[in-house]
Design a protein around this motif. Structure first.
Motif, mmCIF file in Angstrom:
data_model
loop_
_atom_site.group_PDB
_atom_site.id
_atom_site.type_symbol
_atom_site.label_atom_id
_atom_site.label_comp_id
_atom_site.label_asym_id
_atom_site.label_seq_id
_atom_site.Cartn_x
_atom_site.Cartn_y
_atom_site.Cartn_z
ATOM 1 N N ASN A 1 13.952 9.093 -53.246
ATOM 2 C CA ASN A 1 14.875 9.809 -52.356
ATOM 3 C C ASN A 1 14.158 10.787 -51.434
ATOM 4 O O ASN A 1 14.604 11.905 -51.215
ATOM 5 C CB ASN A 1 15.924 10.549 -53.187
ATOM 6 C CG ASN A 1 16.829 9.590 -53.945
ATOM 7 O OD1 ASN A 1 17.418 8.690 -53.350
ATOM 8 N ND2 ASN A 1 16.935 9.760 -55.259
ATOM 9 N N LYS B 1 9.815 16.977 -42.830
ATOM 10 C CA LYS B 1 10.099 15.652 -43.370
ATOM 11 C C LYS B 1 9.034 15.316 -44.419
ATOM 12 O O LYS B 1 8.054 16.028 -44.566
ATOM 13 C CB LYS B 1 10.124 14.616 -42.245
ATOM 14 C CG LYS B 1 11.308 14.792 -41.285
ATOM 15 C CD LYS B 1 11.341 13.695 -40.252
ATOM 16 C CE LYS B 1 12.611 13.786 -39.397
ATOM 17 N NZ LYS B 1 12.692 15.044 -38.630
ATOM 18 N N GLU C 1 15.907 21.310 -51.238
ATOM 19 C CA GLU C 1 15.959 21.867 -49.886
ATOM 20 C C GLU C 1 16.794 23.149 -49.840
ATOM 21 O O GLU C 1 16.378 24.144 -49.249
ATOM 22 C CB GLU C 1 16.531 20.842 -48.905
ATOM 23 C CG GLU C 1 16.583 21.368 -47.467
ATOM 24 C CD GLU C 1 17.135 20.369 -46.485
ATOM 25 O OE1 GLU C 1 18.248 20.606 -45.953
ATOM 26 O OE2 GLU C 1 16.464 19.333 -46.232
ATOM 27 N N ASP D 1 13.301 14.129 -53.386
ATOM 28 C CA ASP D 1 12.960 15.062 -52.317
ATOM 29 C C ASP D 1 12.424 16.335 -52.959
ATOM 30 O O ASP D 1 12.795 16.686 -54.079
ATOM 31 C CB ASP D 1 14.211 15.366 -51.489
ATOM 32 C CG ASP D 1 13.938 16.285 -50.308
ATOM 33 O OD1 ASP D 1 12.779 16.310 -49.818
ATOM 34 O OD2 ASP D 1 14.870 16.970 -49.866
ATOM 35 N N LYS E 1 12.826 12.539 -48.018
ATOM 36 C CA LYS E 1 13.456 12.785 -46.704
ATOM 37 C C LYS E 1 12.504 12.266 -45.619
ATOM 38 O O LYS E 1 11.536 12.906 -45.272
ATOM 39 C CB LYS E 1 13.732 14.269 -46.502
ATOM 40 C CG LYS E 1 14.445 14.549 -45.171
ATOM 41 C CD LYS E 1 14.935 15.974 -45.067
ATOM 42 C CE LYS E 1 15.601 16.195 -43.720
ATOM 43 N NZ LYS E 1 16.121 17.553 -43.561
#
Length: 366
Positions: free
Chosen positions: A363, A168, A154, A193, A365
């Motif tokens: 993991n 998301k 991110e 993620d 999001k």
């Protein structure tokens, strides 16, 4: 396949510049690893962020007024009810209820954006063209596809496209990314993620180089991509799922929404709905060898009384798990976690047990 027939992604020269070891994969020259090595690349993705070139995957646009409803005739998932900006994992099924390929479908507003496996593009694209009545099916051949995966993904991506931080898991959008319009989707194939970014091919190397200026990001090849997805319990087409395996056997029931289970109306619905109601005769499970020796694809799974009950479909060493991990099919009565089994490896029966997947916590999001 002769060397002259092997295709190169737009990032081929960058891979060579970065010292990649290249291999042929699904007709493409792809990096298996870089100087860091598979183990180092695996850990880098789990701890920081990894840049994967996945431009060999086929990117497809489907247009047409009834595109979502038409698509539902090919898959057992809810596409007609997919909100704009959402992506969904699904699979083409055949008349026997087997999985022809797994894929990601996104509702891009005016069209569906579809990504299918590289090795299956010559099957999947004609399949869509022949069966999506009233739709236009266009393969995007002028875009690269990059995946940025890991806990730092991110920060790496949002530095250049702040809106990406608001996405998301399984959401998608078009943004201005370093001066060019790109589609960013928050998804991936590592259990971490991350994002996949569809980039005009002429800009791909420039953008990849800028991204790699971030000290948290390192290039990672197909070797670590496989160990990462295996630890995450994610199926590989051709290994863990194929044209003979049903979604129910593969424990992919979650990808078939309630309305589709009730209505049917997709290829192989008779078998799939019957297995949903009665249970399949075999199931895809996690298998943990209890020694240090990994169990590779094709290894026979044997019950404690010596009966053959199944076969390993994917296996190797899990660097984060710190031990061997495997996926495979076993007879349903042996599929419960903590069931003791044996693995027939080079003529020896080695102890193992059935375990829940994933082997390493996912993991995403949410």
């Amino acid at each position: 396949m002769s060397a002259s027939n092997i295709k190169k992604t737009p990032l081929y020269d960058l891979h060579m510049e970065l010292g990649a070891k290249m291999v042929e994969f699904a007709g493409w020259s792809m990096p298996i690893n870089y100087p860091m090595g598979i183990m180092g690349e695996h850990h880098h993705c789990r701890n920081k962020a990894a840049l994967f070139d996945v431009s060999h995957m086929a990117q497809v646009i489907v247009r047409g007024e009834n595109r979502a409803k038409a698509f539902e005739a090919l898959v057992p998932s809810n596409i007609d009810g997919l909100p704009v900006g959402k992506a969904r994992y699904t699979f083409f099924t055949n008349d026997e209820g087997g999985i022809m390929d797994d894929l990601i479908v996104s509702n891009a507003g005016d069209y569906l954006f579809v990504v299918v496996n590289a090795a299956m593009r010559d099957q999947d694209i004609p399949h869509m063209k022949n069966n999506l009545t009233g739709c236009e099916v266009i393969e995007i051949t002028d875009h690269a596809l990059l995946a940025i995966q890991g806990p730092a993904a991110e920060s790496v991506v949002a530095k250049h496209a702040p809106a990406a931080a608001d996405l998301k898991f399984m959401e998608t959008m078009e943004v201005d990314f370093l001066g060019t319009t790109c589609r960013i989707s928050r998804l991936g194939y590592t259990g971490e993620d991350g994002y996949e970014i569809s980039i005009p091919q002429g800009e791909a190397t420039r953008i990849a180089k800028i991204l790699l200026e971030d000290e948290n990001l390192a290039p990672v090849g197909l070797g670590a991509r496989d160990s990462l997805r295996l630890e995450a319990g994610l199926c590989l087409y051709g290994n863990d799922i194929d044209a003979t395996t049903s979604p129910v056997e593969a424990q992919l029931n979650w990808a078939m929404q309630k309305r589709r289970r009730e209505e049917g109306g997709f290829p192989g619905a008779d078998r799939i709905l019957k297995e949903l109601a009665e249970g399949p005769t075999r199931k895809l499970v996690g298998i943990q060898p209890l020694g240090r020796a990994p169990a590779r694809q094709g290894v026979e799974v044997v019950s404690m009384d010596g009966t053959s009950i199944g076969q390993v479909t994917s296996g190797g060493f899990g660097p984060t798990f710190e031990g061997p991990v495997a996926l495979g099919y076993v007879a349903s009565e042996f599929a419960a976690p903590d069931t003791d089994v044996q693995l027939s490896v080079r003529g020896k029966l080695l102890p193992a047990k059935i375990v829940k997947t994933p082997f390493v916590q996912q993991n995403y999001k949410r």
